[in-house]
Scaffold this motif. Structure first.
Motif, short mmCIF file in Angstrom:
data_model
loop_
_atom_site.label_atom_id
_atom_site.label_comp_id
_atom_site.label_asym_id
_atom_site.label_seq_id
_atom_site.Cartn_x
_atom_site.Cartn_y
_atom_site.Cartn_z
N CYS A 172 0.78 0.35 7.14
CA CYS A 172 -0.35 -0.31 7.77
C CYS A 172 -1.24 0.71 8.47
CB CYS A 172 0.14 -1.36 8.76
SG CYS A 172 -1.16 -2.34 9.54
N LEU A 202 -3.28 2.66 5.84
CA LEU A 202 -4.34 1.85 5.25
C LEU A 202 -5.51 1.65 6.22
CD1 LEU A 202 -2.27 -0.88 3.37
CD2 LEU A 202 -3.37 1.15 2.40
N VAL A 203 -5.17 1.47 7.50
CA VAL A 203 -6.22 1.31 8.50
C VAL A 203 -6.98 2.62 8.69
CG1 VAL A 203 -6.66 0.93 10.95
CG2 VAL A 203 -5.14 -0.62 9.71
N GLU A 215 -9.17 3.40 5.88
CA GLU A 215 -10.21 2.38 5.64
C GLU A 215 -10.16 1.85 4.21
OE1 GLU A 215 -13.93 4.13 6.75
OE2 GLU A 215 -13.46 4.05 8.90
N TRP A 216 -8.98 1.37 3.83
CA TRP A 216 -8.77 0.83 2.49
C TRP A 216 -9.65 -0.40 2.30
CZ3 TRP A 216 -4.71 -2.93 0.51
CH2 TRP A 216 -4.57 -2.83 -0.89
N PRO A 232 -9.84 -3.16 0.34
CA PRO A 232 -9.29 -4.54 0.34
C PRO A 232 -8.81 -4.98 1.72
CG PRO A 232 -8.50 -3.31 -1.57
CD PRO A 232 -9.19 -2.32 -0.68
N LEU A 233 -8.22 -4.06 2.48
CA LEU A 233 -7.77 -4.43 3.82
C LEU A 233 -8.96 -4.73 4.73
CD1 LEU A 233 -5.49 -4.73 5.89
CD2 LEU A 233 -5.75 -2.29 6.40
N LEU A 234 -10.00 -3.92 4.65
CA LEU A 234 -11.19 -4.16 5.47
C LEU A 234 -11.85 -5.49 5.10
CD1 LEU A 234 -12.84 -0.61 5.55
CD2 LEU A 234 -11.17 -1.62 7.12
N PHE A 255 -10.30 -8.15 3.87
CA PHE A 255 -9.42 -9.19 4.42
C PHE A 255 -9.63 -9.35 5.92
CE2 PHE A 255 -5.40 -9.87 6.71
CZ PHE A 255 -5.11 -11.16 6.32
N ASP A 256 -9.67 -8.23 6.64
CA ASP A 256 -9.88 -8.29 8.08
C ASP A 256 -11.20 -8.98 8.42
OD1 ASP A 256 -7.53 -7.11 8.89
OD2 ASP A 256 -8.36 -5.09 9.03
N TRP A 272 -8.97 -7.02 14.85
CA TRP A 272 -8.86 -7.34 13.44
C TRP A 272 -7.42 -7.80 13.16
CZ3 TRP A 272 -13.56 -7.37 11.56
CH2 TRP A 272 -14.52 -6.44 12.02
N SER A 320 -5.26 -6.81 10.98
CA SER A 320 -4.34 -5.70 10.74
C SER A 320 -3.97 -4.98 12.03
CB SER A 320 -4.95 -4.71 9.75
OG SER A 320 -6.22 -4.27 10.18
#
Length: 231
Positions: free
Chosen positions: A15, A18-19, A22-23, A25-27, A29-30, A179, A181
């Motif tokens: 995690c 990824l944060v 700045e992946w 898909p994660l951004l 989703f957030d 966020w 995450s």
């Protein structure tokens, strides 16, 4: 407990990467989750006020650390010095890791044209989520060690702990100061610290067992009376 520590640690590191990286898909989703919850918070002020009370007072990190301090004092008073030290050190280590990661990652918090709450410092990891996880996890561990028989109130304490950990994570995103995450990272890091502390405590108990209390010598036997004995 070892597998729990390893799994939560690996997921926490993932995690974090990824944060920090700045992946996309994660951004995405957030952003999607945060925007949906923020619209709800703006449109439902009564729920927002309720969430602020719990987030800013009941589940605040200072409240959680005060609870941890009370546990330390109670253990010390009962003579459980090693457990008291373990709770205190784990709480301090969690605070140090939290501030270090916030400074190292430097993630910006959500910014809204119509904010309903505010917060300081960087976003990742969520200090509220991490403090609640560490404090509630340590509290349940201490209660499990202290009771020789199942305690009637165990289910209540465990239920309140779960509600606190999940609830504080929800309020931080709902109020628009984190966020999703950030909260997930705080949960994972907090649980990894608790599981690691429990494993380290068990190792210390095996490596440095506490001395057994000195046995009290039996009182001297009373002299036998010779009355009534045959000559």
């Amino acid at each position: 407990m070892r597998s729990s520590a390893v799994v939560s640690g690996v997921l926490a590191v993932l995690c974090l990467l990824l944060v920090a990286g700045e992946w996309p898909p994660l951004l995405s989703f957030d952003r999607a989750v945060a925007e949906a919850l923020h619209r709800s918070a703006v449109g439902r002020p009564e729920v927002t006020a309720f969430a602020r009370v719990f987030s800013d007072w009941v589940w605040d990190p200072l409240t959680m650390r005060a609870l941890a301090a009370a546990v330390v004092i109670a253990l010390w008073w009962r003579g459980e010095r090693r457990r008291a030290a373990w709770v205190a050190v784990t709480t301090v280590v969690a605070l140090g890791i939290q501030h270090f990661l916030k400074a190292a990652v430097g993630r910006e918090r959500p910014v809204w044209p119509d904010p309903v709450d505010s917060a300081r410092f960087a976003a990742f990891p969520s200090g509220h989520a991490m403090a609640a996880t560490v404090t509630c996890g340590l509290l349940l561990w201490v209660l499990a060690l202290s009771g020789r028989e199942p305690w009637r109130g165990w289910g209540t304490v465990a239920g309140l702990s779960v509600v606190s950990v999940l609830g504080v994570g929800w309020t931080r995103v709902y109020l628009g100061v984190h966020w999703p995450s950030d909260v997930i990272g705080g949960w994972l890091l907090g649980w990894c610290l608790v599981a690691s502390a429990v494993l380290a405590y068990r190792w210390s108990e095996r490596r440095f067992p506490r001395p057994l209390p000195r046995s009290v010598p039996p009182p001297p036997a009373a002299p036998r009376s010779r009355m009534g004995e045959k000559e």
